[in-house]
Scaffold this motif. Structure first.
Motif, PDB file in Angstrom:
ATOM      1  N   UNK A   5       0.879  -1.169   0.000  1.00 35.16           N
ATOM      2  CA  UNK A   5       0.000   0.000   0.000  1.00 35.16           C
ATOM      3  C   UNK A   5       0.920   1.222   0.000  1.00 35.16           C
ATOM      4  N   UNK A   6       0.992   1.927  -1.146  1.00 33.87           N
ATOM      5  CA  UNK A   6       1.960   3.023  -1.288  1.00 33.87           C
ATOM      6  C   UNK A   6       1.757   4.115  -0.250  1.00 33.87           C
ATOM      7  N   UNK A   7       0.567   4.176   0.359  1.00 37.08           N
ATOM      8  CA  UNK A   7       0.338   5.198   1.384  1.00 37.08           C
ATOM      9  C   UNK A   7       1.256   5.015   2.576  1.00 37.08           C
ATOM     10  N   UNK A   8       1.755   3.791   2.776  1.00 37.15           N
ATOM     11  CA  UNK A   8       2.657   3.547   3.902  1.00 37.15           C
ATOM     12  C   UNK A   8       4.024   4.189   3.697  1.00 37.15           C
ATOM     13  N   UNK A   9       4.281   4.686   2.481  1.00 33.00           N
ATOM     14  CA  UNK A   9       5.537   5.402   2.269  1.00 33.00           C
ATOM     15  C   UNK A   9       5.609   6.657   3.133  1.00 33.00           C
ATOM     16  N   UNK A  10       4.449   7.172   3.540  1.00 32.73           N
ATOM     17  CA  UNK A  10       4.474   8.335   4.434  1.00 32.73           C
ATOM     18  C   UNK A  10       5.151   7.999   5.756  1.00 32.73           C
ATOM     19  N   UNK A  11       5.068   6.713   6.151  1.00 35.91           N
ATOM     20  CA  UNK A  11       5.766   6.311   7.381  1.00 35.91           C
ATOM     21  C   UNK A  11       7.271   6.413   7.201  1.00 35.91           C
ATOM     22  N   UNK A  12       7.738   6.142   5.965  1.00 32.59           N
ATOM     23  CA  UNK A  12       9.186   6.225   5.707  1.00 32.59           C
ATOM     24  C   UNK A  12       9.694   7.650   5.859  1.00 32.59           C
ATOM     25  N   UNK A  13       8.845   8.639   5.578  1.00 32.37           N
ATOM     26  CA  UNK A  13       9.291  10.033   5.717  1.00 32.37           C
ATOM     27  C   UNK A  13       9.388  10.454   7.169  1.00 32.37           C
TER      28      UNK A  13
END
Length: 453
Positions: A405-413
């Motif tokens: 789920x690409x939205x989890x990339x916000x966690x990487x930021x």
């Protein structure tokens, strides 16, 4: 009759043979294993605070990168020399030598003048003073003209206004606004006249320098502004005007009797002295001394400004040398740095230097140099391997991020990196099978060829 083995039987035999020899493709994986001291923790909004709680102070740049070369102040020229005492002599007949008719030139802005700019911007420059607001969002700002004849206007920069009339200065500011892409809706006026003056001395109520504004005053206006005449013996007094190296004289009796003498037009830079002495040479010496003192102060300020510029240039060069030396040492690896290491299915196996003065996120480390291989990397298996200090939990924590789920990339930021973290991305299952087959298939072919032969 010899029986030729089939390809299928050769392939099966080769696979069994290679398997028996222990030949197989091995790819690195991250698995939770208490025996190895590995603990896998999912990266979620709830666990971010735990991951970021590890104490870390980013390395700071040397002071040379936070220092500015500016600063300092102009040394002054000191106080003006005291005017000479003008002795009194026995009265004699005084000559009337009024100055020739003069027409003042349009006022030109000079050093120390205060100009007021009314714009629709609320920003102010470092040397600007906000004096109040006008209708709507319009703001009036005042700027003192610097020694080099410039003012600093927000979002525009320095504007040269020294030596210009108000109309010429408005045109100059208008052009700078257009060049900077700013709405040139403004008005400009002079709020403080400090560049030009007329000095008044002698037998007056308040001797001193009177600033000259847009309108240059007449002789009677200047004397009135200086507190009026304070002469005990008007029959022996005279008004002397020093202009451009020439001394003019108006006996006080003539001044009081003739209106045209009271209306004498003065010019900026004139010196007026109400005197009861008749020593014209001493009076001329007084005015010359005043002029020389003014020139001395101007020369001193110019020299001080040059010294300050030279000092700033020396400091700027020293800072540039320190910064260049630091950059060279850092390039050669002579400066200590904190690193994060990227491995697995990343665009390039490398180490990522943590920045100075601020933390870096997992997204910074991943995408600084191309991110990860989307064709071969498994987006559900992104790990940050972090060695713990051993006080709590397992020796190694594998922080797991699933970005199917690409939205989890916000966690990487929001996931902060720490020195010696290892970012590891597993390969796709099909990539693992393909790589195993690429290594296995040539061996099978060779084995089959040998069997056939």
């Amino acid at each position: 009759m010899r029986r030729v083995p089939t390809f299928r039987s050769i392939l099966l035999a080769s696979a069994m043979s290679l398997g028996g020899c222990g030949v197989s493709y091995v790819s690195p994986l991250v698995r939770e294993d208490p025996n190895d001291g590995v603990q896998v923790v999912e990266i979620t909004r709830d666990t971010l605070s735990v991951a970021n709680a590890a104490t870390y102070v980013p390395r700071a740049l040397p002071p040379a990168f936070t220092q500015a070369a500016g600063g300092g102040s102009l040394r002054g020229a000191g106080a003006l020399p005291a005017p000479p005492e003008v002795p009194e002599f026995a009265p004699v007949a005084l000559d009337l030598r009024p100055p020739p008719p003069a027409t003042p030139e349009p006022y030109r802005i000079g050093v120390s003048d205060v100009v007021q700019l009314a714009t629709r911007s609320a920003a102010t420059a470092p040397d600007a003073t906000v004096t109040g607001t006008v209708s709507g969002s319009e703001v009036r700002q005042t700027y003192t003209v610097r020694d080099d004849g410039t003012i600093a206007v927000p979002e525009v920069g320095t504007v040269q206004v020294g030596g210009l009339t108000i109309e010429e200065a408005e045109q100059r500011v208008f052009e700078r606004f257009l060049d900077s892409g700013i709405d040139p809706d403004f008005s400009l006026e002079i709020a403080g006249f400090n560049a030009r003056s007329i000095s008044v001395g002698g037998e007056v109520g308040q001797p001193g320098n009177l600033p000259v504004g847009l309108r240059v005053p007449r002789l009677d206006e200047v004397l009135a502004e200086a507190g009026g005449l304070a002469v005990d013996t008007p029959e022996f007094a005279s008004i002397r005007i020093y202009r451009d190296g020439t001394l003019y004289q108006i006996p006080l009796d003539d001044y009081t009797e003739r209106a045209e003498l009271r209306d004498v037009q003065l010019l900026p830079g004139d010196s007026v002295f109400v005197d009861t002495s008749y020593d014209l040479d001493r009076a001329l010496g007084y005015y010359s001394q005043q002029l020389n003192a003014a020139n001395l102060r101007r020369a001193e300020r110019t020299a001080a400004l040059e010294e300050l510029r030279a000092e700033i240039a020396i400091r700027r060069d020293a800072l540039a040398d320190e910064r260049a030396l630091f950059a060279a040492r850092a390039e050669l690896g002579a400066e200590p740095r904190d690193y994060v290491y990227l491995t697995g299915e990343v665009a390039r196996q490398r180490r990522f230097a943590l920045p100075y003065g601020q933390p870096a996120s997992l997204a910074d480390a991943l995408f600084e140099d191309g991110g990860f291989e989307t064709e071969t990397g498994n987006p559900s298996q992104i790990y940050v391997l972090r060695a713990n200090d051993g006080s709590t939990g397992e020796p190694v924590t594998a922080w797991h991020l699933d970005v199917r789920n690409a939205a989890n990339l916000t966690l990487a930021t929001r996931f902060e990196m720490r020195p010696d973290d290892i970012v590891f991305i597993e390969e796709q299952p099909i990539t693992r099978w393909n790589r195993a087959f690429q290594q296995f298939f040539p061996t099978v072919i060779n084995t089959a060829s040998s069997a056939v032969d």
